[in-house]
Design an enzyme around this catalytic site. Structure first.
Site, PDB file in Angstrom:
ATOM      1  N   TYR A   1       0.789  -1.229   0.000  1.00  0.00           N
ATOM      2  CA  TYR A   1       0.000   0.000   0.000  1.00  0.00           C
ATOM      3  C   TYR A   1       0.825   1.286   0.000  1.00  0.00           C
ATOM      4  CZ  TYR A   1      -3.622  -3.361   1.084  1.00  0.00           C
ATOM      5  OH  TYR A   1      -4.463  -4.436   1.038  1.00  0.00           O
TER       6      TYR A   1
ATOM      7  N   HIS B   1      -9.073   0.981  -5.886  1.00  0.00           N
ATOM      8  CA  HIS B   1      -8.183   0.234  -5.000  1.00  0.00           C
ATOM      9  C   HIS B   1      -6.754   0.678  -5.250  1.00  0.00           C
ATOM     10  CE1 HIS B   1     -11.374  -2.477  -3.778  1.00  0.00           C
ATOM     11  NE2 HIS B   1     -11.722  -2.517  -5.055  1.00  0.00           N
TER      12      HIS B   1
END
Length: 149
Positions: free
Chosen positions: A22, A99
């Site tokens: 991430y 996402h």
């Protein structure tokens, strides 16, 4: 134009959580990038995060008549929440699924999105720029007759 960015569970841990997937940007960093891009379009942005599914459902329902487009990173609820899917369908506000990671290149259970069928499109795998692309996509969606009722 008014954009509602909704963020699901564990996104409050960005910058600390699995940075190899991430990155090191926090949700506040991402919000700042979104606001900077949206300002160039003179768009208003509201940015929210919750770890609670019902709160996300409530925010989607409350968005009717207040927001032109929802940009949603439902996180793990993407793969499990019929409630979010039904809320998106019920309000009929164009919703863009985003996402940070490419969910299709990850674990098998992440390949299925329960919300995709009621969203106008998906943006996946561009890191924090998935959010900035969400701003761009919102303008495409809002200007398209295809998505207007």
């Amino acid at each position: 134009m008014k954009l509602l960015f909704l963020n699901g569970p564990n996104l409050n841990l960005l910058g600390q959580r699995e940075p190899e997937i991430y990155g090191r940007f926090t949700l506040a960093d991402i919000e700042a990038k979104v606001r900077e891009r949206a300002a160039k379009f003179k768009a208003e942005v509201e940015f929210r995060q919750s770890n609670i599914e019902g709160e996300l459902v409530n925010w989607i329902q409350e968005a009717r008549g207040k927001f032109d487009v929802i940009v949603l990173n439902a996180a793990s609820y993407t793969h499990t929440s019929v409630a979010l899917r039904d809320a998106i369908a019920a309000v009929a506000i164009p919703t863009i699924e985003i996402h940070i990671s490419n969910v299709h290149a990850r674990e098998e259970f992440r390949h299925t999105s329960l919300i995709a069928a009621v969203c106008v499109g998906q943006i996946v795998g561009f890191g924090v720029d998935s959010y900035v692309l969400g701003v761009e996509a919102a303008f495409i969606v809002n200007g398209s007759q295809k998505f207007k009722k």
